[in-house]
Design an enzyme around this catalytic site. Sequence first.
Site, PDB file in Angstrom:
ATOM      1  N   SER A   1       3.179  -2.453  10.367  1.00 35.16           N
ATOM      2  CA  SER A   1       4.627  -2.280  10.598  1.00 35.16           C
ATOM      3  C   SER A   1       5.459  -3.520  10.286  1.00 35.16           C
ATOM      4  O   SER A   1       6.459  -3.784  10.962  1.00 35.16           O
ATOM      5  CB  SER A   1       4.881  -1.827  12.042  1.00 35.16           C
ATOM      6  OG  SER A   1       4.287  -0.575  12.257  1.00 35.16           O
TER       7      SER A   1
ATOM      8  N   GLY B   1       1.830   1.779  10.798  1.00 32.93           N
ATOM      9  CA  GLY B   1       2.652   2.979  10.617  1.00 32.93           C
ATOM     10  C   GLY B   1       3.354   3.425  11.885  1.00 32.93           C
ATOM     11  O   GLY B   1       3.920   4.512  11.950  1.00 32.93           O
TER      12      GLY B   1
ATOM     13  N   LYS C   1       0.112   4.228  -0.181  1.00 32.92           N
ATOM     14  CA  LYS C   1      -0.559   5.366   0.469  1.00 32.92           C
ATOM     15  C   LYS C   1      -0.409   6.637  -0.388  1.00 32.92           C
ATOM     16  O   LYS C   1      -0.367   6.549  -1.615  1.00 32.92           O
ATOM     17  CB  LYS C   1      -0.037   5.559   1.895  1.00 32.92           C
ATOM     18  CG  LYS C   1      -0.125   4.276   2.720  1.00 32.92           C
ATOM     19  CD  LYS C   1      -0.027   4.518   4.193  1.00 32.92           C
ATOM     20  CE  LYS C   1       0.002   3.178   4.922  1.00 32.92           C
ATOM     21  NZ  LYS C   1      -0.116   3.287   6.344  1.00 32.92           N
TER      22      LYS C   1
ATOM     23  N   GLU D   1      -7.015   4.052   8.272  1.00 29.11           N
ATOM     24  CA  GLU D   1      -6.869   5.488   7.990  1.00 29.11           C
ATOM     25  C   GLU D   1      -8.147   6.046   7.385  1.00 29.11           C
ATOM     26  O   GLU D   1      -8.499   7.199   7.583  1.00 29.11           O
ATOM     27  CB  GLU D   1      -5.647   5.719   7.084  1.00 29.11           C
ATOM     28  CG  GLU D   1      -4.351   5.512   7.867  1.00 29.11           C
ATOM     29  CD  GLU D   1      -3.151   5.112   7.045  1.00 29.11           C
ATOM     30  OE1 GLU D   1      -3.185   5.229   5.810  1.00 29.11           O
ATOM     31  OE2 GLU D   1      -2.157   4.672   7.661  1.00 29.11           O
TER      32      GLU D   1
ATOM     33  N   HIS E   1      -9.708   0.494   5.329  1.00 29.68           N
ATOM     34  CA  HIS E   1      -8.406   0.715   5.966  1.00 29.68           C
ATOM     35  C   HIS E   1      -8.608   1.618   7.182  1.00 29.68           C
ATOM     36  O   HIS E   1      -9.438   2.531   7.145  1.00 29.68           O
ATOM     37  CB  HIS E   1      -7.449   1.359   4.961  1.00 29.68           C
ATOM     38  CG  HIS E   1      -6.028   1.379   5.439  1.00 29.68           C
ATOM     39  ND1 HIS E   1      -5.575   2.295   6.351  1.00 29.68           N
ATOM     40  CD2 HIS E   1      -4.971   0.575   5.150  1.00 29.68           C
ATOM     41  CE1 HIS E   1      -4.288   2.055   6.592  1.00 29.68           C
ATOM     42  NE2 HIS E   1      -3.909   1.016   5.880  1.00 29.68           N
TER      43      HIS E   1
ATOM     44  N   GLU F   1      -5.517  -5.852  10.653  1.00 27.09           N
ATOM     45  CA  GLU F   1      -4.577  -4.741  10.808  1.00 27.09           C
ATOM     46  C   GLU F   1      -4.872  -4.010  12.109  1.00 27.09           C
ATOM     47  O   GLU F   1      -5.702  -3.082  12.137  1.00 27.09           O
ATOM     48  CB  GLU F   1      -4.737  -3.760   9.640  1.00 27.09           C
ATOM     49  CG  GLU F   1      -4.375  -4.344   8.291  1.00 27.09           C
ATOM     50  CD  GLU F   1      -3.706  -3.311   7.417  1.00 27.09           C
ATOM     51  OE1 GLU F   1      -2.587  -3.566   6.967  1.00 27.09           O
ATOM     52  OE2 GLU F   1      -4.289  -2.234   7.213  1.00 27.09           O
TER      53      GLU F   1
ATOM     54  N   ASN G   1       0.869  -1.181   0.000  1.00 26.76           N
ATOM     55  CA  ASN G   1       0.000   0.000   0.000  1.00 26.76           C
ATOM     56  C   ASN G   1       0.903   1.228   0.000  1.00 26.76           C
ATOM     57  O   ASN G   1       1.542   1.532   1.004  1.00 26.76           O
ATOM     58  CB  ASN G   1      -0.886  -0.043   1.267  1.00 26.76           C
ATOM     59  CG  ASN G   1      -1.744   1.197   1.418  1.00 26.76           C
ATOM     60  OD1 ASN G   1      -1.864   2.001   0.494  1.00 26.76           O
ATOM     61  ND2 ASN G   1      -2.357   1.359   2.582  1.00 26.76           N
TER      62      ASN G   1
HETATM   63  C1  PEP Z   1      -1.009  -0.296   5.986  1.00 30.54           C
HETATM   64  O1  PEP Z   1      -0.992   0.786   5.419  1.00 30.54           O
HETATM   65  O2  PEP Z   1      -1.985  -1.028   5.871  1.00 30.54           O
HETATM   66  C2  PEP Z   1       0.134  -0.689   6.804  1.00 30.54           C
HETATM   67  C3  PEP Z   1       0.119  -1.871   7.358  1.00 30.54           C
HETATM   68  O3  PEP Z   1       1.161   0.211   6.936  1.00 30.54           O
HETATM   69  P1  PEP Z   1       2.593  -0.045   7.665  1.00 30.54           P
HETATM   70  O4  PEP Z   1       3.127  -1.337   7.120  1.00 30.54           O
HETATM   71  O5  PEP Z   1       3.417   1.125   7.323  1.00 30.54           O
HETATM   72  O6  PEP Z   1       2.299  -0.170   9.138  1.00 30.54           O
END
Ligand code: PEP
Length: 260
Positions: free
Chosen positions: A214, A174, A13, A98, A96, A168, A11
Amino acid sequence: MARDKKIIIGNWKMNLNVHESSLYLHKLSNLVKAHRDIEVVLAPSMLALQSLSLQVNLRQFKLAAQNFYWRDHGHFTGEVSASQLRGVIQYAIVGHSERRHVFYETDKDIRNKVAAAIRNDIRPILCIGETAWERSAGETVDVLRDQLIGGLSNITSDELKHVIIAYEPVWAIGMGQNAMPSDVDKAQKAIRRQIEHLYGTKASESLSILYGGSVTADSAGGYLAIEGIDGLLMGAASLDAYAFSGIVEKAHKGSDVAIK
Ligand code: PEP
């Protein structure tokens, strides 16, 4: 789709402009090997999807939207629909954290998006996960159940075959603070129990569940070793071509230590 492939999703972003995205795809094309047992999915910005769809080798990578609007067309200034993305992408990220927390998407928006993706031949990747507060209150399993019911309530068992679930935990995304594989294992088991309750054993066993939060080149193997985890959804690591291609290789080769 049965769980015959590991799914590795990047992703990107709100990073990389159209030109940078094209260069980055070119770099990844040279580094990431295509394997029959791995589906590698890239989610660039909406702006880059069209041009990358002309550049991408679909045997090597599939494309995903990070977002879209659930109605197919109409008076919705500034929005892009799944019907407009049909043919350009094969997957779409839905729900997601976010989008849930920064843009206040509701369960109703999310279930409408899951349904819109499916009716447009796009596989939805439904993201679910608890916040730090919910986790410390011991509510993880309840949150997962509520988000599954909220996101899937328009979906028949036939349609569920096209859905991927990404666990997640919000506190891990993040933040550089990743979940323990044992916690991820508990979460995937809770998700399968809930799917079994809603759709039956066969649906639960054949559902693809990913972990995201992460993930790094070092931590990826620990999640991929969990028997019930079918791949990874990554943000930061997906923007490092060497880390990302290394993780794809790890998924291909498998891991020695399996968590049952
Ligand atoms: C994500 O955007 O779904 C995500 C898992 O980001 P990160 O790996 O940076 O935590």
